[in-house]
Design a protein around this motif. Structure first.
Motif, PDB file in Angstrom:
ATOM      1  N   CYS A 297      -2.401   8.851   6.631  1.00  0.00           N
ATOM      2  CA  CYS A 297      -2.496   7.646   5.793  1.00  0.00           C
ATOM      3  C   CYS A 297      -2.852   7.964   4.346  1.00  0.00           C
ATOM      4  O   CYS A 297      -2.912   7.052   3.516  1.00  0.00           O
ATOM      5  N   ASP A 298      -3.076   9.244   4.041  1.00  0.00           N
ATOM      6  CA  ASP A 298      -3.314   9.641   2.650  1.00  0.00           C
ATOM      7  C   ASP A 298      -1.952   9.945   2.030  1.00  0.00           C
ATOM      8  O   ASP A 298      -1.536  11.095   1.934  1.00  0.00           O
TER       9      ASP A 298
ATOM     10  N   SER B 209       5.805  10.473   1.123  1.00  0.00           N
ATOM     11  CA  SER B 209       4.752  10.424   0.123  1.00  0.00           C
ATOM     12  C   SER B 209       4.917   9.172  -0.742  1.00  0.00           C
ATOM     13  O   SER B 209       6.026   8.826  -1.154  1.00  0.00           O
ATOM     14  N   GLY B 210       3.836   8.479  -0.999  1.00  0.00           N
ATOM     15  CA  GLY B 210       3.874   7.268  -1.798  1.00  0.00           C
ATOM     16  C   GLY B 210       4.032   5.994  -0.993  1.00  0.00           C
ATOM     17  O   GLY B 210       3.995   4.890  -1.547  1.00  0.00           O
ATOM     18  N   ALA B 211       4.208   6.123   0.322  1.00  0.00           N
ATOM     19  CA  ALA B 211       4.365   4.945   1.180  1.00  0.00           C
ATOM     20  C   ALA B 211       3.047   4.181   1.282  1.00  0.00           C
ATOM     21  O   ALA B 211       1.979   4.679   0.890  1.00  0.00           O
ATOM     22  N   ASP B 212       3.132   2.970   1.826  1.00  0.00           N
ATOM     23  CA  ASP B 212       1.937   2.139   1.994  1.00  0.00           C
ATOM     24  C   ASP B 212       1.073   2.737   3.108  1.00  0.00           C
ATOM     25  O   ASP B 212       1.505   2.818   4.262  1.00  0.00           O
TER      26      ASP B 212
ATOM     27  N   ALA C  80      -0.793   3.330   9.106  1.00  0.00           N
ATOM     28  CA  ALA C  80      -1.824   2.991  10.090  1.00  0.00           C
ATOM     29  C   ALA C  80      -1.267   2.041  11.143  1.00  0.00           C
ATOM     30  O   ALA C  80      -1.556   2.193  12.346  1.00  0.00           O
ATOM     31  N   PHE C  81      -0.457   1.075  10.718  1.00  0.00           N
ATOM     32  CA  PHE C  81       0.160   0.118  11.634  1.00  0.00           C
ATOM     33  C   PHE C  81       1.029   0.846  12.657  1.00  0.00           C
ATOM     34  O   PHE C  81       0.924   0.627  13.872  1.00  0.00           O
TER      35      PHE C  81
ATOM     36  N   ALA D 193      -6.828   8.022   2.160  1.00  0.00           N
ATOM     37  CA  ALA D 193      -6.729   8.521   0.790  1.00  0.00           C
ATOM     38  C   ALA D 193      -8.047   9.089   0.315  1.00  0.00           C
ATOM     39  O   ALA D 193      -9.122   8.560   0.593  1.00  0.00           O
ATOM     40  N   GLY D 194      -7.977  10.180  -0.459  1.00  0.00           N
ATOM     41  CA  GLY D 194      -9.194  10.856  -0.885  1.00  0.00           C
ATOM     42  C   GLY D 194      -9.312  11.017  -2.382  1.00  0.00           C
ATOM     43  O   GLY D 194      -9.903  11.986  -2.846  1.00  0.00           O
TER      44      GLY D 194
END
Length: 369
Positions: free
Chosen positions: A204-205, A231-234, A239-240, A259-260
């Motif tokens: 999810c990052d 990369s860059g996706a929601d 997570a869904f 995200a970090g």
């Protein structure tokens, strides 16, 4: 735990009992009840005892896989132990009297060892009171006093993972870049898979391109499934999908990387909240754990990071990474005193198996011996 959802009808085959639907002692007692008269109160007591026993055993079995020996801790905490041992021995010299000068020096020493201002103040105040009330009288009694008081900071608080029954257990992992978050996730996943748990990790990052790639490499290396987008996706969309996959594939453990970027950015905090809400809608009761990865080498700055994250998400535990590579291991004590969030895991090396469940007694003994 729901044993059955409707009254049992002996004429209905669909409601018949089996060892699969009602294992062990519960199965035996219920089937006996169909052949003889029975005491409802006795029946309820037997069921409660069996359920309690099974939940306890399951909890111990799961967390026991992270346990490490005292010797292992001592080896990995060498840098911190050497630093603390050296600084304390210079203050607590043989034959020195306990006085205000000694207590002042000891206070400076503990602060320099990253025990923290508030924690050190509490320890020195307790030590001063013990001396005045003659509970202690010589310098060789100071170290045992400090050890016992530090151990008491964790009075039986549950440091074990909160598991979903039935699964999947959802673990959301947060932390700024560079703390060792991805490696810590890999360690958790690896230990679970080595103990016959089916694990999915979710990337999810998506803001940092290398994050998805790094987690993918780890997933392949340790043999776990991964759910990822470009990369860059929601991140919430990842997570869904991960939640849907975990349920469909009857997964035991779902671990979500988040995200970090710098914790001072408001959009990062909002994204964490969004992911948490999506997970909660897809899997009732999730996330079961929210672990915050902190870098032990950053000392007091780790506490500042934790305070920011707790404003966005309900952090249930700390994963303290890189504890083996620092002389600032005293930060574990400061975290407990200032945040009151249990340290559940510590990272003690670069290999996937270099993870341990945090045990206060083992830790304190390893640190001050």
């Amino acid at each position: 735990m729901q044993i059955f959802s409707r009254p049992i009808d002996s004429s209905d085959k669909s409601s018949s009992l089996s060892r699969e639907t009602c294992p062990g002692k519960i199965y035996t007692d219920l089937n006996r009840s169909s052949r003889r008269s029975w005491n409802p109160l006795e029946m309820i007591v037997n069921i409660c005892e069996t359920v309690s026993e099974k939940l306890f055993i399951h909890k111990e079995t799961v967390m026991g896989i992270f346990t490490k020996t005292a010797g292992y801790f001592k080896d990995r905490l060498g840098k911190t132990r050497d630093k603390i041992s050296s600084s304390l021995s210079s203050v607590l010299t043989l034959g020195r009297n306990i006085d205000e000068s000694l207590l002042d020096e000891l206070e400076e020493t503990l602060i320099s060892d990253d025990i923290g201002l508030e924690t050190t103040d509490n320890l020195i105040s307790g030590l001063r009171d013990a001396y005045r009330s003659r509970q202690i009288s010589t310098t060789d009694e100071i170290l045992p006093f400090l050890k016992e008081h530090i151990k008491s900071y964790w009075p039986g608080r549950d440091r074990q993972l909160c598991l979903a029954h039935p699964g999947p257990t959802v673990i959301l992992v947060a932390g700024v870049n560079g703390t060792g978050k991805t490696t810590s996730i890999a360690k958790l996943a690896y230990i679970f898979t080595q103990n016959n748990k089916k694990v999915i990790v979710a990337a999810c990052d998506t803001f940092r391109a290398a994050a998805v790639e790094q987690l993918s490499i780890w997933a392949e290396r340790i043999g776990v499934q991964i759910v990822k987008h470009k990369s860059g996706a929601d991140p919430a969309a990842v997570a869904f999908d991960a939640c849907e996959a975990a349920v469909a594939r009857e997964t035991d453990i779902l671990i979500l990387d988040t995200a970090g970027r710098l914790h001072t950015k408001k959009d990062l905090m909002q994204q964490l909240t969004k992911i948490r809400d999506v997970v909660a809608r897809k899997i009732p009761g999730a996330p079961n754990e929210v672990l915050l990865v902190l870098d032990a080498t950053t000392g007091q700055n780790a506490i500042a990071q934790a305070k920011i994250f707790t404003e966005a998400i309900n952090v249930t535990g700390i994963f303290l990474a890189k504890l083996d590579g620092t002389a600032r291991g005293g930060i574990v004590i400061a975290i407990k005193d200032q945040l009151d969030i249990p340290v559940k895991f510590v990272g003690l090396g670069e290999k996937p198996e270099d993870i341990a469940e945090f045990n206060p007694e083992t830790f304190v003994e390893a640190l001050f011996n």
